[in-house]
Design an enzyme around this catalytic site. Structure first.
Site, PDB file in Angstrom:
ATOM      1  N   LYS A   1    -119.127  32.034 -11.136  1.00 31.81           N
ATOM      2  CA  LYS A   1    -118.770  30.920 -10.248  1.00 31.81           C
ATOM      3  C   LYS A   1    -117.263  30.934 -10.058  1.00 31.81           C
ATOM      4  O   LYS A   1    -116.510  30.434 -10.883  1.00 31.81           O
ATOM      5  CB  LYS A   1    -119.261  29.605 -10.843  1.00 31.81           C
ATOM      6  CG  LYS A   1    -120.784  29.578 -10.873  1.00 31.81           C
ATOM      7  CD  LYS A   1    -121.342  28.536 -11.804  1.00 31.81           C
ATOM      8  CE  LYS A   1    -122.836  28.754 -11.965  1.00 31.81           C
ATOM      9  NZ  LYS A   1    -123.228  29.310 -13.261  1.00 31.81           N
TER      10      LYS A   1
ATOM     11  N   GLU B   1    -143.556  35.609 -17.779  1.00 35.94           N
ATOM     12  CA  GLU B   1    -144.307  34.402 -17.408  1.00 35.94           C
ATOM     13  C   GLU B   1    -145.152  34.614 -16.158  1.00 35.94           C
ATOM     14  O   GLU B   1    -145.941  33.747 -15.787  1.00 35.94           O
ATOM     15  CB  GLU B   1    -143.334  33.238 -17.157  1.00 35.94           C
ATOM     16  CG  GLU B   1    -142.664  32.693 -18.406  1.00 35.94           C
ATOM     17  CD  GLU B   1    -141.365  33.424 -18.775  1.00 35.94           C
ATOM     18  OE1 GLU B   1    -141.216  34.586 -18.359  1.00 35.94           O
ATOM     19  OE2 GLU B   1    -140.533  32.840 -19.465  1.00 35.94           O
TER      20      GLU B   1
ATOM     21  N   THR C   1    -141.610  36.108 -24.836  1.00 39.01           N
ATOM     22  CA  THR C   1    -140.447  36.506 -24.027  1.00 39.01           C
ATOM     23  C   THR C   1    -139.411  37.127 -24.962  1.00 39.01           C
ATOM     24  O   THR C   1    -139.464  36.912 -26.172  1.00 39.01           O
ATOM     25  CB  THR C   1    -139.821  35.285 -23.327  1.00 39.01           C
ATOM     26  OG1 THR C   1    -139.460  34.345 -24.342  1.00 39.01           O
ATOM     27  CG2 THR C   1    -140.794  34.626 -22.376  1.00 39.01           C
TER      28      THR C   1
ATOM     29  N   TRP D   1    -120.268  31.729  -5.335  1.00 36.73           N
ATOM     30  CA  TRP D   1    -120.963  32.556  -6.325  1.00 36.73           C
ATOM     31  C   TRP D   1    -120.704  34.037  -6.052  1.00 36.73           C
ATOM     32  O   TRP D   1    -120.810  34.492  -4.916  1.00 36.73           O
ATOM     33  CB  TRP D   1    -122.475  32.318  -6.247  1.00 36.73           C
ATOM     34  CG  TRP D   1    -122.915  31.016  -6.842  1.00 36.73           C
ATOM     35  CD1 TRP D   1    -122.133  30.103  -7.481  1.00 36.73           C
ATOM     36  CD2 TRP D   1    -124.246  30.489  -6.847  1.00 36.73           C
ATOM     37  NE1 TRP D   1    -122.888  29.036  -7.890  1.00 36.73           N
ATOM     38  CE2 TRP D   1    -124.192  29.248  -7.517  1.00 36.73           C
ATOM     39  CE3 TRP D   1    -125.460  30.947  -6.372  1.00 36.73           C
ATOM     40  CZ2 TRP D   1    -125.318  28.453  -7.695  1.00 36.73           C
ATOM     41  CZ3 TRP D   1    -126.584  30.165  -6.553  1.00 36.73           C
ATOM     42  CH2 TRP D   1    -126.513  28.919  -7.221  1.00 36.73           C
TER      43      TRP D   1
HETATM   44  P1  AMP Z   1    -138.974  39.809 -18.629  1.00 36.22           P
HETATM   45  O1  AMP Z   1    -139.680  38.537 -18.756  1.00 36.22           O
HETATM   46  O2  AMP Z   1    -138.425  40.323 -19.926  1.00 36.22           O
HETATM   47  O3  AMP Z   1    -139.792  40.828 -17.938  1.00 36.22           O
HETATM   48  O4  AMP Z   1    -137.692  39.531 -17.737  1.00 36.22           O
HETATM   49  C1  AMP Z   1    -137.790  38.953 -16.465  1.00 36.22           C
HETATM   50  C2  AMP Z   1    -136.445  38.951 -15.799  1.00 36.22           C
HETATM   51  O5  AMP Z   1    -135.981  40.285 -15.612  1.00 36.22           O
HETATM   52  C3  AMP Z   1    -136.452  38.361 -14.409  1.00 36.22           C
HETATM   53  O6  AMP Z   1    -136.413  36.959 -14.421  1.00 36.22           O
HETATM   54  C4  AMP Z   1    -135.189  38.983 -13.820  1.00 36.22           C
HETATM   55  O7  AMP Z   1    -134.022  38.291 -14.239  1.00 36.22           O
HETATM   56  C5  AMP Z   1    -135.178  40.359 -14.450  1.00 36.22           C
HETATM   57  N1  AMP Z   1    -135.751  41.342 -13.508  1.00 36.22           N
HETATM   58  C6  AMP Z   1    -136.993  41.828 -13.483  1.00 36.22           C
HETATM   59  N2  AMP Z   1    -137.125  42.734 -12.491  1.00 36.22           N
HETATM   60  C7  AMP Z   1    -135.936  42.805 -11.871  1.00 36.22           C
HETATM   61  C8  AMP Z   1    -135.431  43.542 -10.753  1.00 36.22           C
HETATM   62  N3  AMP Z   1    -136.163  44.426 -10.087  1.00 36.22           N
HETATM   63  N4  AMP Z   1    -134.156  43.315 -10.386  1.00 36.22           N
HETATM   64  C9  AMP Z   1    -133.370  42.431 -11.046  1.00 36.22           C
HETATM   65  N5  AMP Z   1    -133.786  41.722 -12.100  1.00 36.22           N
HETATM   66  C10 AMP Z   1    -135.052  41.902 -12.508  1.00 36.22           C
END
Ligand code: AMP
Length: 553
Positions: A451, A343, A198, A456
């Site tokens: 918050k 994940e 990650t 929210w």
């Molecule tokens: P990653 O593991 O680096 O791909 O990041 C995942 C996170 O990216 C998710 O838990 C979201 O917070 C954010 N994310 C992914 N796709 C979107 C989307 N279309 N809109 C908003 N947030 C997103």
């Protein structure tokens, strides 16, 4: 009910179907057999356009499998890559996993220190790297005890000159020395196949270890019409890098569907993408909002879209109304918004409209399109409050988004801490609503939501609304301390031109789009919004930069 109880259901009859393992190597073997002349076209790191076919790729991948074994790679070993989207990187995906080892893609945008941490944590045995990353490799590899060898993804003519890299092997020489007759072994489908860390915005990056089974099931899901709808007539350009969640699974799902692949190498700027899409008749492409912004600028300069481009998938961060409207209304390119995470392999939801929404006007459809999308079959999804009570799917009540499914991580690599809730769900760290039609809408990261009093405020919705303002090019919203409301929104922007609008002017505009009590208490202009290694806004950096700002003062 535990897995063992389910397996031992009294009276149940076993099905009489073959128990063939779902493995990664047969995806390429299938494409080589039935789509043998379908091409994989790459803008190579060395410069020229390189063309190969699934048949040739399969033969080279078998040579590579022999080479890996000869170098000492054993089943379960981790083999690292530091590489762009290219045909060679794809060969590594299949050869490494195919011999029972694990393809560990490293994100080159991480700091050298994070890379060092990852290589040590994964105990990588080999490192394959593109020429672009020679300096990073020279620095990060010093003292890495696990590494047996390093291989530059090029030929003898491009051997790096640096003294620290005098021992590196070259990929083309390495595979040329071996035969193309490797018989892929069959083994348990739950064997690990690839590893991706990650991006680690808080703490050290965590390793997500995908299995052969999870990758193949995820590929089926990616081919479905309701998701990426991949087929033989598609010419797919994954902009999302192969070091970011396996390029969202495309190196697996494209051979499964027989689609042509066009790999951008390191040319990820608007003009390079436009030129490649145009000359190679790309029909669909996938990436994060920032790359779509740069391609949009190029399309506007040229006054047209790449000629065959029909649809794009926007994920990784929220797609704004401006972006969706520009691609769809201005250039006639279909936009599918999507959400997922490392994940989750990553696919969780994809947005396409149910027929009842298609009857509406474009303006009426927009609120639905801004949602991240409908859950993909195979993923279970729920929203819960802080006590874990399941919340209504009414499109209004936000809650902590939790998921489970066969391509979702149950724990992190070499980690003892529990990754799941006590009842077996993965908490995504996102806050979302789900409406009665099943469309999920991310309102925030749990740690970014503002918050204000007991309520929210969605920083994502505010950012998207601000991005529609004609004088704002980029926007990020963070919470700042407030003596009465605890937190209030603060807007940080990059101006589109020389003119910087005042807070009053911006709020007069935002008032037409968001509730009045959401309006930011302050505004600041910066030269650039800091972005992390996967293109997401680094709010931790902004919070640090603006930590002394207090609302209402
Ligand atoms: P990653 O593991 O680096 O791909 O990041 C995942 C996170 O990216 C998710 O838990 C979201 O917070 C954010 N994310 C992914 N796709 C979107 C989307 N279309 N809109 C908003 N947030 C997103």
């Amino acid at each position: 009910m535990s897995q063992a109880d389910m397996n031992a259901m009294p009276g149940a009859l076993p099905g009489l179907m073959m128990d063939r393992p779902l493995l990664v190597a047969p995806l390429l073997t299938y494409a080589a057999q039935f789509h043998s002349d379908t091409e994989i076209i790459t803008r190579s790191v060395e410069g020229p356009i390189h063309r190969t076919t699934y048949a040739e790729m399969s033969r080279r991948t078998q040579r590579l499998a022999h080479a890996l074994i000869a170098l000492g790679v054993k089943p379960g070993d981790r083999v690292a890559t530091l590489a762009w989207n290219t045909w060679r990187h794809m060969e590594l995906y299949f050869a490494v996993s195919g011999i029972g080892a694990i393809c560990h893609t490293i994100n080159p945008r991480l700091s050298n220190e994070q890379m060092r941490y990852i290589i040590d944590h994964a105990e990588d045995r080999l490192l394959f790297f593109d020429l672009t990353f020679a300096d990073a490799v020279a620095d990060t590899c010093k003292g890495r005890k696990s590494l047996l060898a390093r291989v530059v993804l090029s030929d003898a003519a491009h051997r790096p000159a640096r003294a620290e890299l005098s021992d590196v092997l070259t990929y083309e020489e390495l595979i040329a020395a071996h035969d193309e007759d490797y018989a892929w072994p069959e083994f348990d489908e739950n064997t690990a196949a690839s590893l991706c860390y990650t991006s680690g915005t808080t703490g050290n990056p965590k390793g997500v270890l995908y299995s052969h089974r999870s990758l193949v099931l995820h590929s089926f899901a990616c081919c479905m019409a309701a998701t990426m709808s991949l087929n033989v007539d598609d010419r797919v350009l994954p902009i999302v890098p192969m070091f970011h969640v396996n390029a969202w699974g495309l190196p697996y799902s494209c051979p499964m569907s027989g689609a042509t692949l066009i790999m951008p190498g390191r040319g990820l700027d608007g003009p390079s993408l436009f030129e490649l899409m145009d000359s190679e008749f790309v029909t669909c492409s996938q990436g994060v909002p920032t790359v779509w912004m740069s391609l949009l600028a190029t399309m506007r300069e040229k006054g047209r879209k790449p000629k065959a481009l029909k649809r794009i998938l926007i994920g990784g961060a929220a797609a704004s109304e401006m972006l969706i409207e520009a691609y769809e209304a201005e250039f006639g390119i279909q936009v599918n918004h999507a959400w997922g995470m490392t994940e989750m392999s990553p696919l969780g939801v994809v947005n396409n409209l149910k027929p009842k929404f298609l009857k509406k006007t474009r303006a009426e459809q927009m609120p639905q399109k801004l949602k991240q999308g409908r859950v993909v079959y195979g993923v279970d999804m729920r929203i819960v409050d802080i006590e874990g009570t399941i919340l209504a799917h009414d499109g209004r009540t936000p809650g902590h988004l939790q998921v489970r499914g066969p391509w979702i991580a149950k724990s992190y690599f070499k980690s003892d801490s529990a990754a799941l809730t006590t009842d077996g769900w993965f908490d995504t760290g996102d806050i979302a609503t789900i409406d009665a039609d099943g469309y999920m809408h991310i309102t925030d990261r749990a740690k970014d939501v503002i918050k204000s009093g007991g309520e929210w405020i969605s920083s994502v919705d505010l950012e998207n609304a601000a991005l529609d303002h004609p004088q704002i090019a980029h926007a990020a919203v963070i919470g700042i301390r407030h003596p009465k409301w605890l937190e209030r929104p603060y807007l940080i922007c990059v101006a589109r031109g020389a003119q910087k609008p005042s807070l009053q002017e911006v709020n007069a505009y935002l008032e037409t789009k968001v509730p009045k009590w959401w309006l930011p208490d302050g505004i600041a202009f910066v030269d650039a919004i800091p972005l992390g290694p996967t293109g997401k806004i680094q709010k931790t950096k902004l919070r640090e930069q603006f930590k002394d700002v207090i609302a209402g003062k």
